[in-house]
Design a protein around this motif. Structure first.
Motif, PDB file in Angstrom:
ATOM      1  N   VAL A 104      -9.304   6.905  -6.276  1.00  0.00           N
ATOM      2  CA  VAL A 104      -8.669   6.914  -4.974  1.00  0.00           C
ATOM      3  C   VAL A 104      -9.021   8.077  -4.025  1.00  0.00           C
ATOM      4  CG1 VAL A 104      -6.294   7.726  -4.284  1.00  0.00           C
ATOM      5  CG2 VAL A 104      -6.500   6.628  -6.633  1.00  0.00           C
ATOM      6  N   HIS A 115       0.945  -1.246  -0.007  1.00  0.00           N
ATOM      7  CA  HIS A 115      -0.283  -0.019   0.024  1.00  0.00           C
ATOM      8  C   HIS A 115       0.888   1.061   0.008  1.00  0.00           C
ATOM      9  CE1 HIS A 115      -2.821   3.113   1.953  1.00  0.00           C
ATOM     10  NE2 HIS A 115      -3.788   2.189   1.094  1.00  0.00           N
ATOM     11  N   GLU A 117      -1.505  -0.633  -3.987  1.00  0.00           N
ATOM     12  CA  GLU A 117      -2.640  -0.047  -3.757  1.00  0.00           C
ATOM     13  C   GLU A 117      -2.582   1.508  -3.274  1.00  0.00           C
ATOM     14  OE1 GLU A 117      -5.842  -2.004  -1.257  1.00  0.00           O
ATOM     15  OE2 GLU A 117      -4.280  -3.396  -0.937  1.00  0.00           O
ATOM     16  N   ARG A 135       0.145   1.668  -9.377  1.00  0.00           N
ATOM     17  CA  ARG A 135      -0.549   0.252  -9.762  1.00  0.00           C
ATOM     18  C   ARG A 135       0.026  -0.407 -10.580  1.00  0.00           C
ATOM     19  NH1 ARG A 135      -6.054   4.031 -10.302  1.00  0.00           N
ATOM     20  NH2 ARG A 135      -6.978   3.703  -8.327  1.00  0.00           N
TER      21      ARG A 135
END
Length: 270
Positions: free
Chosen positions: A76, A50, A233, A228
């Protein structure tokens, strides 16, 4: 007796220096290498799959809506470190941040430099900022990032009293500069970005070079695309699992990234 009398003024002269050193000493955490190696939670290191996307200095009715529309298009959500005085000036914009699903955090009341000790002021202003965010948006802020990333002893203490967790960043775009361009912002972010990192950008130019927010805005799609493409993420700190937080342990989202994590490499086209 004479030696004691001579020592008195010497001690008195040293005392202010010691007080200032104690006040500004914690600001050494601004140094990126020290922060990453010794204080990974403060650096904003989280779970390795992440990247936390954060913005400072808003809300701004001129520029922030452009970021909100773009983030919607990218799918997002982010964390916005807002200034209390800006929330008071632009409450509708602060509410819009929350309405669109973004996380609000505290950047202080104003964007002043904290060179002179003033612990009472720090406590009062940070508590005031937390209260305003709660009153205007209904969100209870969890995070604090001091202006300029300078954590003094007074700001540390005020942060604890307010029930906030201090978080700085692992990568930034230097998007506040007059010479910032979309390409320079993207390249500067990705040079320091790793899985588990926290990215700092600005959604306003209120304390930056005029118009500099446009460089950050134009760089944002490429930054998200880069993340990405690397299998990462992108989201707010709330979902990041910051090292050392109870939420990260309770969520069981895996081991947070360490300072030895592999550097980010983009395979996406420019």
């Amino acid at each position: 007796m004479r030696e004691g009398l001579r020592a008195g003024p010497a001690v008195g002269a040293v005392a202010p220096f010691v007080a200032v050193l104690a006040h500004i000493g914690p600001a050494a955490t601004w140094l990126p290498l020290l922060r990453r190696r010794r204080f990974p939670g403060l650096a904003g290191q989280g779970r390795p799959g992440h990247v936390a996307l954060t913005f400072d200095d808003g809300p701004d009715p001129v520029s922030t809506p452009h970021f909100l529309d773009l983030l919607d298009g990218l799918g997002v959500r982010a964390t916005f470190f807002v200034l209390g005085e800006n929330v008071v000036r632009h409450p509708a914009q602060a509410r819009e941040l929350a309405r669109r699903g973004h996380e609000l955090a505290v950047h202080g009341w104003t964007h002043h430099r904290p060179w002179l000790p003033s612990p009472a002021r720090d406590t009062r202003e940070l508590g005031r900022a937390v209260g305003v965010v709660r009153e205007v948006t209904g969100q209870v802020p969890l995070w604090y990032r001091p202006p300029y990333g300078i954590l003094t002893s007074g700001r540390w203490a005020a942060c604890r009293r307010a029930g906030l967790r201090p978080v700085l960043w692992t990568a930034w775009g230097k998007d506040w500069r007059q010479d910032a361009t979309p390409a320079s912002v993207r390249a500067t972010v990705t040079a320091d970005l790793r899985g588990g990192g926290t990215v700092l950008l600005h959604d306003t130019d209120r304390v930056s070079a005029p118009g500099s927010w446009r460089a950050a805005l134009a760089a944002l799609p490429g930054i998200v695309r880069d993340c990405r493409a690397a299998g990462l993420e992108v989201g707010p700190l709330l979902e990041h699992g910051v090292v050392g937080t109870d939420r990260a342990r309770e969520a069981g989202r895996g081991e947070p990234v360490t300072s030895e994590a592999a550097p980010f490499r983009s395979t996406a086209p420019p």
